[in-house]
Design an enzyme around this catalytic site. Structure first.
Site, PDB file in Angstrom:
ATOM      1  N   GLU A 153      16.725 -18.095  -8.702  1.00 52.42           N
ATOM      2  CA  GLU A 153      16.324 -16.753  -9.133  1.00 52.42           C
ATOM      3  C   GLU A 153      15.664 -16.802 -10.518  1.00 52.42           C
ATOM      4  O   GLU A 153      14.674 -16.106 -10.766  1.00 52.42           O
ATOM      5  CB  GLU A 153      17.553 -15.821  -9.127  1.00 52.42           C
ATOM      6  CG  GLU A 153      17.319 -14.412  -9.638  1.00 52.42           C
ATOM      7  CD  GLU A 153      16.292 -13.611  -8.868  1.00 52.42           C
ATOM      8  OE1 GLU A 153      15.821 -14.065  -7.812  1.00 52.42           O
ATOM      9  OE2 GLU A 153      15.918 -12.526  -9.352  1.00 52.42           O
ATOM     10  N   LYS A 155       5.777  -4.498  -4.616  1.00 52.09           N
ATOM     11  CA  LYS A 155       7.240  -4.414  -4.599  1.00 52.09           C
ATOM     12  C   LYS A 155       7.793  -4.437  -3.175  1.00 52.09           C
ATOM     13  O   LYS A 155       8.785  -5.082  -2.899  1.00 52.09           O
ATOM     14  CB  LYS A 155       7.680  -3.135  -5.305  1.00 52.09           C
ATOM     15  CG  LYS A 155       9.186  -2.955  -5.310  1.00 52.09           C
ATOM     16  CD  LYS A 155       9.715  -2.956  -6.704  1.00 52.09           C
ATOM     17  CE  LYS A 155      11.210  -3.034  -6.779  1.00 52.09           C
ATOM     18  NZ  LYS A 155      11.701  -4.318  -7.248  1.00 52.09           N
ATOM     19  N   ASN A 178      -1.429   2.217   5.547  1.00 50.69           N
ATOM     20  CA  ASN A 178      -0.573   1.122   5.062  1.00 50.69           C
ATOM     21  C   ASN A 178      -0.160   0.317   6.288  1.00 50.69           C
ATOM     22  O   ASN A 178       0.448   0.879   7.208  1.00 50.69           O
ATOM     23  CB  ASN A 178       0.652   1.737   4.361  1.00 50.69           C
ATOM     24  CG  ASN A 178       1.792   0.762   4.115  1.00 50.69           C
ATOM     25  OD1 ASN A 178       2.932   1.173   4.041  1.00 50.69           O
ATOM     26  ND2 ASN A 178       1.502  -0.504   3.983  1.00 50.69           N
ATOM     27  N   GLY A 179      -0.513  -0.975   6.311  1.00 53.69           N
ATOM     28  CA  GLY A 179      -0.143  -1.800   7.468  1.00 53.69           C
ATOM     29  C   GLY A 179      -1.312  -2.684   7.871  1.00 53.69           C
ATOM     30  O   GLY A 179      -2.282  -2.833   7.121  1.00 53.69           O
ATOM     31  N   CYS A 208       0.848  -1.190   0.000  1.00 50.88           N
ATOM     32  CA  CYS A 208       0.000   0.000   0.000  1.00 50.88           C
ATOM     33  C   CYS A 208       0.883   1.239   0.000  1.00 50.88           C
ATOM     34  O   CYS A 208       1.956   1.257   0.598  1.00 50.88           O
ATOM     35  CB  CYS A 208      -0.947   0.110   1.182  1.00 50.88           C
ATOM     36  SG  CYS A 208      -2.094  -1.246   1.351  1.00 50.88           S
ATOM     37  N   LYS A 226      11.940 -15.521 -11.141  1.00 49.09           N
ATOM     38  CA  LYS A 226      11.663 -14.443 -12.100  1.00 49.09           C
ATOM     39  C   LYS A 226      10.586 -14.896 -13.077  1.00 49.09           C
ATOM     40  O   LYS A 226       9.633 -14.181 -13.341  1.00 49.09           O
ATOM     41  CB  LYS A 226      12.962 -14.121 -12.847  1.00 49.09           C
ATOM     42  CG  LYS A 226      13.354 -12.726 -13.061  1.00 49.09           C
ATOM     43  CD  LYS A 226      13.662 -11.817 -11.927  1.00 49.09           C
ATOM     44  CE  LYS A 226      12.882 -11.896 -10.687  1.00 49.09           C
ATOM     45  NZ  LYS A 226      13.492 -11.264  -9.528  1.00 49.09           N
ATOM     46  N   ARG A 285       3.694  -0.324  -4.889  1.00 52.11           N
ATOM     47  CA  ARG A 285       3.501  -0.844  -3.533  1.00 52.11           C
ATOM     48  C   ARG A 285       2.193  -1.621  -3.388  1.00 52.11           C
ATOM     49  O   ARG A 285       1.921  -2.203  -2.331  1.00 52.11           O
ATOM     50  CB  ARG A 285       3.503   0.305  -2.524  1.00 52.11           C
ATOM     51  CG  ARG A 285       4.776   1.120  -2.538  1.00 52.11           C
ATOM     52  CD  ARG A 285       4.697   2.246  -1.531  1.00 52.11           C
ATOM     53  NE  ARG A 285       4.564   1.735  -0.196  1.00 52.11           N
ATOM     54  CZ  ARG A 285       5.573   1.329   0.568  1.00 52.11           C
ATOM     55  NH1 ARG A 285       6.792   1.407   0.115  1.00 52.11           N
ATOM     56  NH2 ARG A 285       5.356   0.860   1.772  1.00 52.11           N
ATOM     57  N   GLU A 340       7.061 -15.262 -11.336  1.00 47.39           N
ATOM     58  CA  GLU A 340       6.361 -14.066 -10.867  1.00 47.39           C
ATOM     59  C   GLU A 340       5.877 -13.182 -12.002  1.00 47.39           C
ATOM     60  O   GLU A 340       4.840 -12.533 -11.858  1.00 47.39           O
ATOM     61  CB  GLU A 340       7.157 -13.285  -9.818  1.00 47.39           C
ATOM     62  CG  GLU A 340       8.364 -12.552 -10.262  1.00 47.39           C
ATOM     63  CD  GLU A 340       9.064 -11.813  -9.108  1.00 47.39           C
ATOM     64  OE1 GLU A 340       8.417 -11.387  -8.152  1.00 47.39           O
ATOM     65  OE2 GLU A 340      10.298 -11.660  -9.201  1.00 47.39           O
ATOM     66  N   HIS A 367      16.837 -36.770  -7.589  1.00 50.38           N
ATOM     67  CA  HIS A 367      16.177 -37.187  -6.355  1.00 50.38           C
ATOM     68  C   HIS A 367      14.705 -36.770  -6.312  1.00 50.38           C
ATOM     69  O   HIS A 367      14.146 -36.605  -5.234  1.00 50.38           O
ATOM     70  CB  HIS A 367      16.945 -36.628  -5.151  1.00 50.38           C
ATOM     71  CG  HIS A 367      18.379 -37.060  -5.139  1.00 50.38           C
ATOM     72  ND1 HIS A 367      18.773 -38.312  -4.714  1.00 50.38           N
ATOM     73  CD2 HIS A 367      19.501 -36.429  -5.568  1.00 50.38           C
ATOM     74  CE1 HIS A 367      20.091 -38.422  -4.843  1.00 50.38           C
ATOM     75  NE2 HIS A 367      20.551 -37.301  -5.373  1.00 50.38           N
ATOM     76  N   TRP A 404      -2.852  -2.688  -1.534  1.00 44.97           N
ATOM     77  CA  TRP A 404      -2.574  -4.118  -1.670  1.00 44.97           C
ATOM     78  C   TRP A 404      -3.451  -4.777  -0.616  1.00 44.97           C
ATOM     79  O   TRP A 404      -3.236  -4.606   0.590  1.00 44.97           O
ATOM     80  CB  TRP A 404      -1.101  -4.408  -1.420  1.00 44.97           C
ATOM     81  CG  TRP A 404      -0.725  -5.829  -1.717  1.00 44.97           C
ATOM     82  CD1 TRP A 404      -0.423  -6.356  -2.939  1.00 44.97           C
ATOM     83  CD2 TRP A 404      -0.604  -6.904  -0.783  1.00 44.97           C
ATOM     84  NE1 TRP A 404      -0.125  -7.698  -2.816  1.00 44.97           N
ATOM     85  CE2 TRP A 404      -0.232  -8.059  -1.503  1.00 44.97           C
ATOM     86  CE3 TRP A 404      -0.796  -7.011   0.595  1.00 44.97           C
ATOM     87  CZ2 TRP A 404      -0.037  -9.303  -0.900  1.00 44.97           C
ATOM     88  CZ3 TRP A 404      -0.598  -8.247   1.202  1.00 44.97           C
ATOM     89  CH2 TRP A 404      -0.219  -9.377   0.454  1.00 44.97           C
TER      90      TRP A 404
END
Ligand code: M6R
Length: 616
Positions: free
Chosen positions: A489, A611, A100-101, A2, A493, A27, A496, A512, A74
């Site tokens: 990574e 982000k 925000n929170g 947010c 990438k 955000r 997402e 395995h 968000w």
């Protein structure tokens, strides 16, 4: 997550707020909303679409006012609906609030307020807080001094458990904004006859470079001409005004279609900036200004713990390989979210390193605070200057990668790995690494920007390879030693930004379990090291080919890589083993971007993500 913004000053408020939201949208982008004050009344508009949709609605409605607050969400408490979008008003209509929170005890407070007759329109914890403020406001005598608004926010926050960055306005205190923080970032921009409050400098830098970073438990009362800072407990605080060196141009898209693409191409410059001024005059080691630890103190360190989340955690894994190999110090890597609650026994000579692009990730911040509470020295590698982690760590290193706007981290990752490699060199040189080994290391690091550029110059060819696999729904990424974190990574990438299922494994581990996934429908990306495990990795590729798996190999030039063994081959320059993780990252970033863009995904704002993750 947010973003909040509040503005009071001489410029048209809706323009400032919408521009601020555009810069904070990374955000969270589930919904957006704005409240401005005109003729003493709140004018609120909300959208369950992106900020651009809200901007159109605001223009269409010719929304105007003298000051106001805004929010990009968000979602945590309650789905993506207009009712749940911020700002929220108190049921008596006097207050409007952007938050925000997470207010953890909101159900308890809500029950209390319902009994007092307050009503609720949304499922959010935020609406509970704004009504709690209204409740405390009404409890104070009407003749209370001019601080009645500020006091009601302060008193309410004393009852709140959880995290908040808030901006509040009140119809009976026109021209005033009250803002406060605990756990969620909040910055005050100090201008000439104007003040702006925001979750990130990005929303402020258009107006002023003078900022005050609020600390936890601090509250600020703002008008156009003045501001006063104090704690929730009422202690006055002398504000420290910092000057931020934040270039708006760096955050512009330019000729690129997406920020992710731009930031991939920013990497030669970002890597150069990570190294600038950080090598000793004799060219045999690295030096850092902000460590606040002498070589003697660093020599005492007998263990290092790295903590981070997501992509930054992958950079920590590379750091583990590099520091253990070149400095011979044992390293452990923890997810920050696990470390903060695990109560791990740590030896007193353990140095704790915290990695975070944003410097605001709540779990990473929690890990930093836990390590400090236990008396450990903490160092942070952070990109965002002035962020909470940067301010709270005992010392640290700024990455200087420039603003990273795309939700998928790219240049911040390679720059973290560069700083980690420089740290391995630094620690190695105060231990057993020789002068000539140090010089060779420095020379290798200096070549990296040009080597990365040479891979970027192949971007069209890499894109063409990636597009052959655009319809795959599963991918494996496999690598050994310091390329194993790049396998993780690469998988992160791809998943997402393109929503393709992908997994990263050490190449030998494939036998395995994951080998069961191999089929023509599940391609494998192999990251092939130059040395040590080269032949072993070729054998792993053979195993996949024997099962009709398609293979894309990323290998070094100048070797004898069996081209015919694989379906597609991407060559990267020969290099020092310490920097091969950086070079090997570039093709996997380019592939993820090309596939996601071709699938029509919202590359810079992938679904469900934000982000800066400032909720637990
Ligand atoms: O700002 P931070 O480096 O602390 O962020 C950590 C993660 O949230 C972040 O790396 C996330 O995994 C990215 N979306 C990865 O691309």
């Amino acid at each position: 997550m947010c973003g909040i913004v509040g503005y009071v000053g001489k410029h048209p408020v809706t323009r400032v707020l919408i521009e601020g939201l555009r810069r904070l949208e990374y955000r969270g982008y589930d919904s957006a909303g704005v409240t401005v004050v005109k003729d003493g009344q709140f004018q609120t508009l909300k959208s369950t679409e992106r900020v651009e949709a809200l901007a159109k609605d605001v223009a269409k409605a010719k929304l105007q006012g003298t000051y106001g607050i805004a929010h990009t969400r968000w979602a945590t408490h309650g789905g993506v609906t207009l009712a749940n979008a911020h700002p929220h008003h108190s049921s008596d209509g006097l207050f409007s609030l952007a938050h925000n929170g997470v207010i953890e005890n909101y159900l308890k407070i809500k029950k209390f307020l319902l009994e007092k007759g307050y009503t609720f329109q949304s499922e959010t914890d935020t609406e509970v807080l704004v009504n709690l403020i209204a409740y405390h406001y009404q409890k104070q005598p009407v003749a209370a001094d001019k601080n009645r608004f500020l006091e009601s926010v302060r008193r309410s926050l004393r009852h709140v458990e959880g995290t908040y960055g808030i901006a509040v306005i009140c119809k009976e205190h026109l021209g005033e904004i009250v803002a406060a923080r605990r756990g969620s970032p909040l910055i005050l921009g100090v201008g000439d006859g104007e003040h702006i409050i925001a979750s990130d400098v990005a929303a402020i830098a258009l107006h002023t470079q003078s900022v005050v970073y609020l600390n936890d438990e601090e509250i600020v009362h703002v008008t156009d001409k003045d501001f006063s800072l104090s704690t929730i407990d009422e202690d006055d605080i002398e504000a420290v005004i910092h000057t931020v060196d934040w270039s708006i141009e760096e955050a512009e898209l330019g000729a690129f279609k997406h920020y992710m693409e731009k930031e991939i191409f920013d990497q030669p410059v970002a890597l150069e900036n990570a190294m600038r001024g950080r090598f000793s005059d004799d060219g045999s080691t690295s030096k850092f200004g902000g460590l606040n630890l002498s070589p003697q103190e660093l020599r005492q360190v007998d263990r290092i713990l790295f903590c981070a989340c997501g992509t930054a955690w992958h950079a920590c894994l590379v750091a583990e390989y590099l520091i253990e190999r070149y400095a011979r110090i044992p390293v452990e890597v923890e997810y920050a979210s696990e470390f903060r609650y695990r109560n791990a026994p740590l030896d007193k000579n353990t140095l704790v390193f915290i990695l975070s692009q944003s410097g605001e990730t709540i779990d990473t911040l929690g890990a930093l605070r836990e390590a400090k509470r236990k008396g450990h020295k903490t160092l942070a590698i952070v990109n965002v200057v002035g962020s909470t982690i940067a301010r709270e760590a005992d010392g640290g290193i700024y990455q200087h990668a420039g603003p990273e706007i795309g939700v998928a981290s790219t240049k911040a990752f390679t720059s973290q790995v560069m700083v980690a490699a420089m740290m391995a060199l630094h620690l190695g040189r105060i231990r057993d690494m020789s002068y000539s080994e140090g010089q060779a290391f420095v020379e290798a690091l200096k070549q990296v920007p040009a080597q990365v550029q040479s891979i970027l110059d192949q971007s069209e060819a890499i894109k063409a390879i990636a597009l052959k696999y655009v319809d795959a729904e599963d991918f494996l990424f496999l690598g050994r030693q310091n390329l194993f974190p790049i396998a993780l990574e690469g998988a992160l990438k791809l998943k997402e930004v393109s929503y393709i299922h992908a997994e990263g494994y050490p190449a030998a581990e494939m036998k395995h379990g994951p080998i069961a996934l191999i089929s023509p429908e599940c391609p494998s990306v192999f990251l092939v090291a130059q040395e040590d495990t080269y032949q072993k990795t070729i054998s792993n590729i053979q195993e996949v080919k024997a099962r009709k798996g398609r293979v894309i190999a990323i290998a070094h030039e100048g070797g004898d890589f069996p081209k015919d063994l694989v379906d597609d081959l991407i060559l990267i320059p020969e290099c020092h083993p310490a920097v091969q993780p950086i070079l090997a990252t570039i093709p996997v970033q380019l592939m993820a971007y090309a596939i996601a863009a071709a699938r029509g995904c919202d590359v810079d704002k992938p679904r469900n993500l934000a982000k800066s993750v400032t909720v637990e």
